[in-house]
Design a protein around this motif. Sequence first.
Motif, mmCIF file in Angstrom:
data_model
loop_
_atom_site.group_PDB
_atom_site.id
_atom_site.type_symbol
_atom_site.label_atom_id
_atom_site.label_comp_id
_atom_site.label_asym_id
_atom_site.label_seq_id
_atom_site.Cartn_x
_atom_site.Cartn_y
_atom_site.Cartn_z
ATOM 1 N N THR A 40 0.810 -1.224 0.000
ATOM 2 C CA THR A 40 0.000 0.000 0.000
ATOM 3 C C THR A 40 0.843 1.275 0.000
ATOM 4 O O THR A 40 0.312 2.351 -0.237
ATOM 5 N N GLY A 41 2.137 1.152 0.216
ATOM 6 C CA GLY A 41 3.012 2.320 0.188
ATOM 7 C C GLY A 41 3.414 2.739 -1.213
ATOM 8 O O GLY A 41 3.966 3.814 -1.422
ATOM 9 N N VAL A 42 3.135 1.881 -2.190
ATOM 10 C CA VAL A 42 3.462 2.184 -3.580
ATOM 11 C C VAL A 42 2.289 2.947 -4.195
ATOM 12 O O VAL A 42 1.144 2.502 -4.103
ATOM 13 N N PHE A 54 0.983 -4.992 -19.748
ATOM 14 C CA PHE A 54 0.926 -6.423 -20.016
ATOM 15 C C PHE A 54 -0.500 -6.854 -20.304
ATOM 16 O O PHE A 54 -1.434 -6.456 -19.610
ATOM 17 N N GLU A 55 -0.652 -7.690 -21.327
ATOM 18 C CA GLU A 55 -1.976 -8.135 -21.751
ATOM 19 C C GLU A 55 -2.684 -8.937 -20.669
ATOM 20 O O GLU A 55 -3.898 -8.882 -20.539
ATOM 21 N N ASN A 56 -1.921 -9.697 -19.906
ATOM 22 C CA ASN A 56 -2.504 -10.568 -18.883
ATOM 23 C C ASN A 56 -1.748 -10.360 -17.577
ATOM 24 O O ASN A 56 -0.677 -10.916 -17.376
ATOM 25 N N SER A 57 -2.313 -9.532 -16.707
ATOM 26 C CA SER A 57 -1.643 -9.263 -15.436
ATOM 27 C C SER A 57 -2.646 -9.304 -14.299
ATOM 28 O O SER A 57 -3.836 -9.075 -14.490
ATOM 29 N N SER A 58 -2.149 -9.621 -13.117
ATOM 30 C CA SER A 58 -2.964 -9.559 -11.912
ATOM 31 C C SER A 58 -2.108 -8.953 -10.812
ATOM 32 O O SER A 58 -0.882 -8.929 -10.901
ATOM 33 N N LEU A 59 -2.779 -8.462 -9.769
ATOM 34 C CA LEU A 59 -2.106 -7.692 -8.732
ATOM 35 C C LEU A 59 -2.513 -8.173 -7.348
ATOM 36 O O LEU A 59 -3.695 -8.388 -7.082
ATOM 37 N N PHE A 60 -1.518 -8.341 -6.472
ATOM 38 C CA PHE A 60 -1.771 -8.631 -5.067
ATOM 39 C C PHE A 60 -1.126 -7.518 -4.257
ATOM 40 O O PHE A 60 0.064 -7.242 -4.412
ATOM 41 N N VAL A 61 -1.909 -6.863 -3.406
ATOM 42 C CA VAL A 61 -1.406 -5.754 -2.594
ATOM 43 C C VAL A 61 -1.551 -6.115 -1.119
ATOM 44 O O VAL A 61 -2.609 -6.550 -0.675
ATOM 45 N N PHE A 62 -0.479 -5.925 -0.358
ATOM 46 C CA PHE A 62 -0.504 -6.159 1.079
ATOM 47 C C PHE A 62 -0.192 -4.850 1.797
ATOM 48 O O PHE A 62 0.368 -3.935 1.205
ATOM 49 N N PRO A 63 -0.552 -4.737 3.067
ATOM 50 C CA PRO A 63 -0.286 -3.501 3.815
ATOM 51 C C PRO A 63 1.213 -3.238 3.943
ATOM 52 O O PRO A 63 2.000 -4.154 4.169
ATOM 53 N N GLN A 64 1.588 -1.980 3.814
ATOM 54 C CA GLN A 64 2.990 -1.589 3.946
ATOM 55 C C GLN A 64 3.430 -1.682 5.401
ATOM 56 O O GLN A 64 2.648 -1.472 6.316
ATOM 57 N N GLY A 65 4.705 -2.005 5.612
ATOM 58 C CA GLY A 65 5.280 -1.910 6.944
ATOM 59 C C GLY A 65 5.640 -3.221 7.598
ATOM 60 O O GLY A 65 5.396 -4.307 7.082
ATOM 61 N N GLU A 66 6.234 -3.075 8.753
ATOM 62 C CA GLU A 66 6.743 -4.202 9.525
ATOM 63 C C GLU A 66 5.660 -5.223 9.877
ATOM 64 O O GLU A 66 5.926 -6.417 9.927
ATOM 65 N N ALA A 67 4.445 -4.771 10.118
ATOM 66 C CA ALA A 67 3.363 -5.668 10.526
ATOM 67 C C ALA A 67 3.027 -6.700 9.451
ATOM 68 O O ALA A 67 2.442 -7.737 9.743
ATOM 69 N N SER A 68 3.404 -6.438 8.204
ATOM 70 C CA SER A 68 3.115 -7.381 7.117
ATOM 71 C C SER A 68 4.142 -8.495 6.996
ATOM 72 O O SER A 68 3.939 -9.437 6.239
#
Length: 134
Positions: A40-42, A54-68
């Motif tokens: 989430t920091g990006v 990219f024609e075929n892409s997917s995204l996984f986002v996790f919370p930024q920081g030490e807790a992740s």
Amino acid sequence: MEILVHSKQQDYKVLIERGLLSRVNTFIDPKKRVYIISDTGVPQEYKDSLMRQFENSSLFVFPQGEASKNLQTFQAILENMLQENISRNDLIIAVSSGTSLALWRLVTSGGSPISIFQRRLYRRSIPVSAVRQP
């Protein structure tokens, strides 16, 4: 600028250049299936820019920081990779900031989701701390 890095595992190139993020698909086949891991920091515009290339892409986002940096995030990445049917023919790109780069190192090391999930998955890292420099 291109820097050649020598490591125990392998040598690799690091590219540093203004505007490089907007043309990642000149280095990676735009028809290749891409799975992007980010935090989430990006800024969303960086993630969107990559996905559009990219024609075929997917995204996984996790919370930024030490807790992740924990097993729950590790498991969430694995589960999402399964849902997305990621295979060894796909490319994993990490776009990460600051402290979350440590999680990326965990994700791509031996015993990681990538090595547990599918051996020899191709991967690249884009640290945004360098991208954000004026």
